[in-house]
Design a protein around this motif. Sequence first.
Motif, PDB file in Angstrom:
ATOM      1  N   LYS A  23       0.859  -1.178   0.000  1.00 35.01           N
ATOM      2  CA  LYS A  23       0.000   0.000   0.000  1.00 35.01           C
ATOM      3  C   LYS A  23       0.896   1.229   0.000  1.00 35.01           C
ATOM      4  CE  LYS A  23      -2.053   1.064   3.839  1.00 35.01           C
ATOM      5  NZ  LYS A  23      -2.960   1.126   4.999  1.00 35.01           N
ATOM      6  N   ILE A  24       0.581   2.179  -0.854  1.00 36.42           N
ATOM      7  CA  ILE A  24       1.312   3.445  -0.926  1.00 36.42           C
ATOM      8  C   ILE A  24       0.291   4.540  -0.630  1.00 36.42           C
ATOM      9  CG2 ILE A  24       2.678   4.992  -2.377  1.00 36.42           C
ATOM     10  CD1 ILE A  24       3.244   2.419  -4.126  1.00 36.42           C
ATOM     11  N   SER A  25       0.569   5.382   0.356  1.00 35.24           N
ATOM     12  CA  SER A  25      -0.409   6.410   0.698  1.00 35.24           C
ATOM     13  C   SER A  25       0.267   7.726   1.043  1.00 35.24           C
ATOM     14  CB  SER A  25      -1.281   5.944   1.865  1.00 35.24           C
ATOM     15  OG  SER A  25      -0.494   5.705   2.998  1.00 35.24           O
ATOM     16  N   SER A  26      -0.508   8.776   0.866  1.00 33.35           N
ATOM     17  CA  SER A  26      -0.091  10.119   1.266  1.00 33.35           C
ATOM     18  C   SER A  26      -1.314  10.806   1.862  1.00 33.35           C
ATOM     19  CB  SER A  26       0.443  10.909   0.063  1.00 33.35           C
ATOM     20  OG  SER A  26      -0.622  11.267  -0.797  1.00 33.35           O
ATOM     21  N   LYS A  27      -1.150  12.052   2.180  1.00 33.72           N
ATOM     22  CA  LYS A  27      -2.266  12.797   2.753  1.00 33.72           C
ATOM     23  C   LYS A  27      -3.471  12.807   1.814  1.00 33.72           C
ATOM     24  CE  LYS A  27      -1.334  16.728   4.755  1.00 33.72           C
ATOM     25  NZ  LYS A  27      -1.035  18.146   4.976  1.00 33.72           N
ATOM     26  N   ASN A  28      -3.222  12.894   0.507  1.00 32.93           N
ATOM     27  CA  ASN A  28      -4.302  13.069  -0.456  1.00 32.93           C
ATOM     28  C   ASN A  28      -4.489  11.911  -1.429  1.00 32.93           C
ATOM     29  OD1 ASN A  28      -4.784  15.718   0.525  1.00 32.93           O
ATOM     30  ND2 ASN A  28      -3.039  16.429  -0.656  1.00 32.93           N
ATOM     31  N   ALA A  29      -3.734  10.846  -1.308  1.00 30.92           N
ATOM     32  CA  ALA A  29      -3.825   9.769  -2.296  1.00 30.92           C
ATOM     33  C   ALA A  29      -3.545   8.417  -1.654  1.00 30.92           C
ATOM     34  CB  ALA A  29      -2.836  10.024  -3.429  1.00 30.92           C
ATOM     35  N   TYR A  30      -4.031   7.372  -2.316  1.00 27.09           N
ATOM     36  CA  TYR A  30      -3.851   6.005  -1.843  1.00 27.09           C
ATOM     37  C   TYR A  30      -3.779   5.090  -3.062  1.00 27.09           C
ATOM     38  CZ  TYR A  30      -5.247   1.522   0.168  1.00 27.09           C
ATOM     39  OH  TYR A  30      -5.302   0.205   0.544  1.00 27.09           O
ATOM     40  N   ALA A  31      -2.855   4.164  -3.049  1.00 27.17           N
ATOM     41  CA  ALA A  31      -2.740   3.207  -4.148  1.00 27.17           C
ATOM     42  C   ALA A  31      -2.235   1.880  -3.607  1.00 27.17           C
ATOM     43  CB  ALA A  31      -1.772   3.729  -5.212  1.00 27.17           C
ATOM     44  N   THR A  32      -2.546   0.823  -4.312  1.00 29.85           N
ATOM     45  CA  THR A  32      -1.966  -0.477  -4.007  1.00 29.85           C
ATOM     46  C   THR A  32      -1.108  -0.878  -5.193  1.00 29.85           C
ATOM     47  OG1 THR A  32      -3.878  -1.646  -4.901  1.00 29.85           O
ATOM     48  CG2 THR A  32      -3.873  -1.214  -2.532  1.00 29.85           C
ATOM     49  N   ALA A  33      -0.125  -1.709  -4.932  1.00 29.75           N
ATOM     50  CA  ALA A  33       0.773  -2.153  -5.998  1.00 29.75           C
ATOM     51  C   ALA A  33       1.180  -3.589  -5.726  1.00 29.75           C
ATOM     52  CB  ALA A  33       2.011  -1.259  -6.063  1.00 29.75           C
ATOM     53  N   GLU A  34       1.566  -4.274  -6.784  1.00 28.93           N
ATOM     54  CA  GLU A  34       2.099  -5.622  -6.666  1.00 28.93           C
ATOM     55  C   GLU A  34       3.564  -5.595  -7.054  1.00 28.93           C
ATOM     56  OE1 GLU A  34      -0.118  -8.473  -8.872  1.00 28.93           O
ATOM     57  OE2 GLU A  34      -1.901  -8.229  -7.638  1.00 28.93           O
ATOM     58  N   LEU A  35       4.416  -6.127  -6.192  1.00 30.26           N
ATOM     59  CA  LEU A  35       5.835  -6.236  -6.492  1.00 30.26           C
ATOM     60  C   LEU A  35       6.091  -7.609  -7.094  1.00 30.26           C
ATOM     61  CD1 LEU A  35       7.357  -4.783  -3.186  1.00 30.26           C
ATOM     62  CD2 LEU A  35       6.770  -3.567  -5.291  1.00 30.26           C
ATOM     63  N   ASN A  36       7.027  -7.686  -8.020  1.00 27.53           N
ATOM     64  CA  ASN A  36       7.366  -8.981  -8.605  1.00 27.53           C
ATOM     65  C   ASN A  36       8.170  -9.821  -7.608  1.00 27.53           C
ATOM     66  OD1 ASN A  36      10.035  -8.085  -8.752  1.00 27.53           O
ATOM     67  ND2 ASN A  36       9.856  -7.485 -10.885  1.00 27.53           N
ATOM     68  N   ASN A  37       8.664 -10.950  -8.030  1.00 27.84           N
ATOM     69  CA  ASN A  37       9.377 -11.853  -7.124  1.00 27.84           C
ATOM     70  C   ASN A  37      10.898 -11.726  -7.212  1.00 27.84           C
ATOM     71  OD1 ASN A  37       7.084 -13.085  -5.945  1.00 27.84           O
ATOM     72  ND2 ASN A  37       6.766 -14.242  -7.810  1.00 27.84           N
ATOM     73  N   SER A  38      11.384 -10.541  -7.542  1.00 30.82           N
ATOM     74  CA  SER A  38      12.832 -10.335  -7.664  1.00 30.82           C
ATOM     75  C   SER A  38      13.476 -10.118  -6.292  1.00 30.82           C
ATOM     76  CB  SER A  38      13.109  -9.127  -8.558  1.00 30.82           C
ATOM     77  OG  SER A  38      12.667  -7.945  -7.913  1.00 30.82           O
ATOM     78  N   LYS A  39      14.818 -10.195  -6.269  1.00 24.45           N
ATOM     79  CA  LYS A  39      15.562  -9.897  -5.044  1.00 24.45           C
ATOM     80  C   LYS A  39      15.335  -8.452  -4.620  1.00 24.45           C
ATOM     81  CE  LYS A  39      19.859 -11.003  -5.134  1.00 24.45           C
ATOM     82  NZ  LYS A  39      21.260 -11.371  -5.476  1.00 24.45           N
ATOM     83  N   THR A  40      15.249  -7.552  -5.582  1.00 25.98           N
ATOM     84  CA  THR A  40      15.025  -6.137  -5.278  1.00 25.98           C
ATOM     85  C   THR A  40      13.663  -5.939  -4.632  1.00 25.98           C
ATOM     86  OG1 THR A  40      16.420  -5.471  -7.126  1.00 25.98           O
ATOM     87  CG2 THR A  40      14.910  -3.817  -6.262  1.00 25.98           C
ATOM     88  N   ALA A  41      12.637  -6.541  -5.197  1.00 24.25           N
ATOM     89  CA  ALA A  41      11.291  -6.414  -4.633  1.00 24.25           C
ATOM     90  C   ALA A  41      11.248  -6.964  -3.216  1.00 24.25           C
ATOM     91  CB  ALA A  41      10.281  -7.123  -5.529  1.00 24.25           C
ATOM     92  N   LYS A  42      11.911  -8.077  -2.971  1.00 27.43           N
ATOM     93  CA  LYS A  42      11.949  -8.674  -1.631  1.00 27.43           C
ATOM     94  C   LYS A  42      12.646  -7.735  -0.648  1.00 27.43           C
ATOM     95  CE  LYS A  42      12.217 -12.520   1.196  1.00 27.43           C
ATOM     96  NZ  LYS A  42      11.845 -11.935   2.445  1.00 27.43           N
TER      97      LYS A  42
END
Length: 68
Positions: free
Chosen positions: A5-24
């Motif tokens: 979940k990514i949120s700020s004072k005025n916005a909200y979003a969800t995202a899916e991370l892939n299965n990479s080492k970076t995402a982990k």
Amino acid sequence: MMKIKISSKNAYATAELNNSKTAKAIYDALPVEGAANKWGDEIYFVIPVNIDTEPDAKEVVDAGDVAY
């Protein structure tokens, strides 16, 4: 896939991370708080992750992508 979940004072979003080492590494560093900045149409912020670039990394991403 890892959902975040990514949120700020005025916005909200969800995202899916892939299965990479970076995402982990990003997922394991959550939660993260900080000030967001805008550059053109991109929103970016500093996170406490320092990892080498993935072999298949690209500089240009599609609209809506989460990138590191």
